[in-house]
Design an enzyme around this catalytic site. Structure first.
Site, mmCIF file in Angstrom:
data_model
loop_
_atom_site.group_PDB
_atom_site.id
_atom_site.type_symbol
_atom_site.label_atom_id
_atom_site.label_comp_id
_atom_site.label_asym_id
_atom_site.label_seq_id
_atom_site.Cartn_x
_atom_site.Cartn_y
_atom_site.Cartn_z
ATOM 1 N N SER A 1 -11.962 5.144 6.462
ATOM 2 C CA SER A 1 -12.358 5.509 7.828
ATOM 3 C C SER A 1 -12.961 6.908 7.861
ATOM 4 O O SER A 1 -12.438 7.835 7.241
ATOM 5 C CB SER A 1 -11.142 5.470 8.766
ATOM 6 O OG SER A 1 -10.575 4.180 8.754
ATOM 7 N N HIS B 1 -7.345 10.555 3.879
ATOM 8 C CA HIS B 1 -6.788 9.554 4.800
ATOM 9 C C HIS B 1 -6.993 9.959 6.255
ATOM 10 O O HIS B 1 -6.874 11.132 6.611
ATOM 11 C CB HIS B 1 -5.288 9.378 4.536
ATOM 12 C CG HIS B 1 -5.001 8.540 3.347
ATOM 13 N ND1 HIS B 1 -4.478 9.037 2.181
ATOM 14 C CD2 HIS B 1 -5.203 7.216 3.127
ATOM 15 C CE1 HIS B 1 -4.346 8.055 1.294
ATOM 16 N NE2 HIS B 1 -4.770 6.939 1.835
ATOM 17 N N ASN C 1 -10.092 0.861 0.881
ATOM 18 C CA ASN C 1 -8.968 0.799 1.828
ATOM 19 C C ASN C 1 -9.371 1.350 3.202
ATOM 20 O O ASN C 1 -9.923 2.459 3.283
ATOM 21 C CB ASN C 1 -7.803 1.654 1.317
ATOM 22 C CG ASN C 1 -7.082 1.002 0.155
ATOM 23 O OD1 ASN C 1 -7.672 0.306 -0.641
ATOM 24 N ND2 ASN C 1 -5.785 1.220 0.071
ATOM 25 N N ASP D 1 0.823 -1.209 0.000
ATOM 26 C CA ASP D 1 0.000 0.000 0.000
ATOM 27 C C ASP D 1 0.856 1.258 0.000
ATOM 28 O O ASP D 1 1.776 1.392 0.799
ATOM 29 C CB ASP D 1 -0.868 -0.047 1.287
ATOM 30 C CG ASP D 1 -1.880 1.061 1.380
ATOM 31 O OD1 ASP D 1 -2.086 1.578 2.499
ATOM 32 O OD2 ASP D 1 -2.442 1.440 0.334
ATOM 33 N N HIS D 2 0.597 2.182 -0.928
ATOM 34 C CA HIS D 2 1.261 3.508 -0.965
ATOM 35 C C HIS D 2 2.778 3.421 -0.991
ATOM 36 O O HIS D 2 3.467 4.190 -0.321
ATOM 37 C CB HIS D 2 0.853 4.347 0.248
ATOM 38 C CG HIS D 2 -0.537 4.877 0.179
ATOM 39 N ND1 HIS D 2 -0.921 5.863 -0.690
ATOM 40 C CD2 HIS D 2 -1.649 4.508 0.861
ATOM 41 C CE1 HIS D 2 -2.208 6.117 -0.520
ATOM 42 N NE2 HIS D 2 -2.676 5.313 0.409
HETATM 43 O O1 G3H Z 1 -4.228 3.111 2.146
HETATM 44 C C1 G3H Z 1 -4.826 2.973 3.209
HETATM 45 C C2 G3H Z 1 -6.131 3.606 3.397
HETATM 46 O O2 G3H Z 1 -6.323 4.601 2.452
HETATM 47 C C3 G3H Z 1 -6.459 3.938 4.816
HETATM 48 O O3 G3H Z 1 -7.342 5.005 4.955
HETATM 49 O O4 G3H Z 1 -6.928 5.170 7.436
HETATM 50 O O5 G3H Z 1 -8.599 6.651 6.294
HETATM 51 O O6 G3H Z 1 -9.082 4.220 6.615
HETATM 52 P P1 G3H Z 1 -8.023 5.277 6.389
HETATM 53 ZN ZN ZN Z 2 -4.547 5.054 1.207
#
Ligand code: G3H
Ligand code: ZN
Length: 289
Positions: free
Chosen positions: A215, A182, A235, A79-80
């Site tokens: 989230s 995020h 995500n 991820d990222h």
């Molecule tokens: O890449 C991970 C997600 O974009 C996490 O996003 O922490 O806002 O749920 P979040």
């Molecule tokens: Zn993310």
């Protein structure tokens, strides 16, 4: 190509696959137990920090072991990632999906590196997610500051730019931004998702689409983004981190003399598992296995 097949099925059947971040074994167990309970495919992902903390090959191997043990498909995603080296290391370790996040680079540099990652990944049957938009704020934390709508809007995806990037790189998944940020923000700070913009991205992208920053977004907005806008991957990280910490604090307070971690962690795992099960219901991926 398990990741491609599952995302294709999600797109065909109008559901999304939850992508949940791990930073330790307990969170890993919680996510996998939730997926097994819900008979759902799952994406387990690790940010660069989480990957370096646990080790890419450990994460990939634990994913394989749990997939066998619980009998559910587990796609492991980087991820990222911001370096081609980390993407290549994840490909070597056995990840099924890698997300090269070139949003901090110039557009040209982002295209150049994303193409390299796509070439290496596709040669091993692995798919790639790409990202071009610089969204406001830092990572998966509980943010105290409020962002203005203008600040959030400044990172929204431009459908034409997305299309150009996808054509020039060959990425399989595109990270769309249309109000998602995020982490969580104070009440009133999360704008509604711009579903009309997402629909424009969906019409032109031709790839799978991911929603980052799950989230803190209203559940009905997420469901709309899946049903109307073609989001196939959602995500989520902050919700799990918050649940983990809150439950751990309570468990330690309630059991001041317990030192055996295998006795401390079960309620913590349960709390995180419940969060993941809720997200699986939102994604509509239950009973697909
Ligand atoms: O890449 C991970 C997600 O974009 C996490 O996003 O922490 O806002 O749920 P979040
Ligand atoms: Zn993310």
């Amino acid at each position: 190509m398990i990741a491609f097949d599952w995302l294709q099925r999600a797109r065909a059947e109008g559901f999304a696959i939850g992508a949940f971040n791990v930073g330790n074994l307990e969170t890993f167990k919680a996510i996998v137990q939730a997926a097994a309970n819900k008979k759902s495919p799952i994406i387990i992902e690790s940010s660069p920090g989480e990957t370096h903390w646990m080790g890419a090959s450990n994460i990939a191997d634990i994913g394989k072991n749990f997939s066998k043990e619980y009998g559910i498909p587990i796609i492991v995603n980087l991820d990222h990632s911001e370096t081609p080296e980390d993407c290549m290391a994840a490909i070597e370790a056995g990840y099924g999906l890698v997300h090269f996040d070139g949003s901090k680079f110039s557009y040209e540099e982002n295209v150049k590196i994303a193409k390299q990652v796509v070439e290496a990944a596709h040669s091993k049957g692995i798919i790639v997610e790409g990202e071009i938009d610089r969204i406001v704020g830092a990572g998966s934390e509980v943010h105290k500051e409020m962002y203005t709508v203008e600040q959030i809007r400044s990172g929204y995806t431009d459908p034409k730019k997305a299309r150009k990037f996808i054509e020039e790189t060959g990425v399989d998944v595109f990270a769309a931004f249309f109000g998602n940020i995020h982490g969580t923000v104070p009440p009133g700070g999360q704008p509604p998702l711009d579903i009309a913009l997402l629909q424009k991205v969906k019409e032109i992208a031709g790839t799978f689409l991911s929603l980052h920053g799950g989230s803190g977004i209203d559940e009905s907005d997420i469901k709309l983004a899946i049903e109307m806008g073609g989001i196939n991957k959602v995500n989520v990280n902050t919700d799990l981190r918050v649940a983990f910490r809150a439950s751990l604090e309570k468990t330690l307070k309630d059991n001041p003399d317990t030192v055996a971690l295998y006795k401390i962690f079960p309620p913590v795992i349960k709390s995180v598992q419940q969060v993941v099960e809720r997200w699986i219901d939102i994604c509509g991926s239950a009973n697909k296995v």
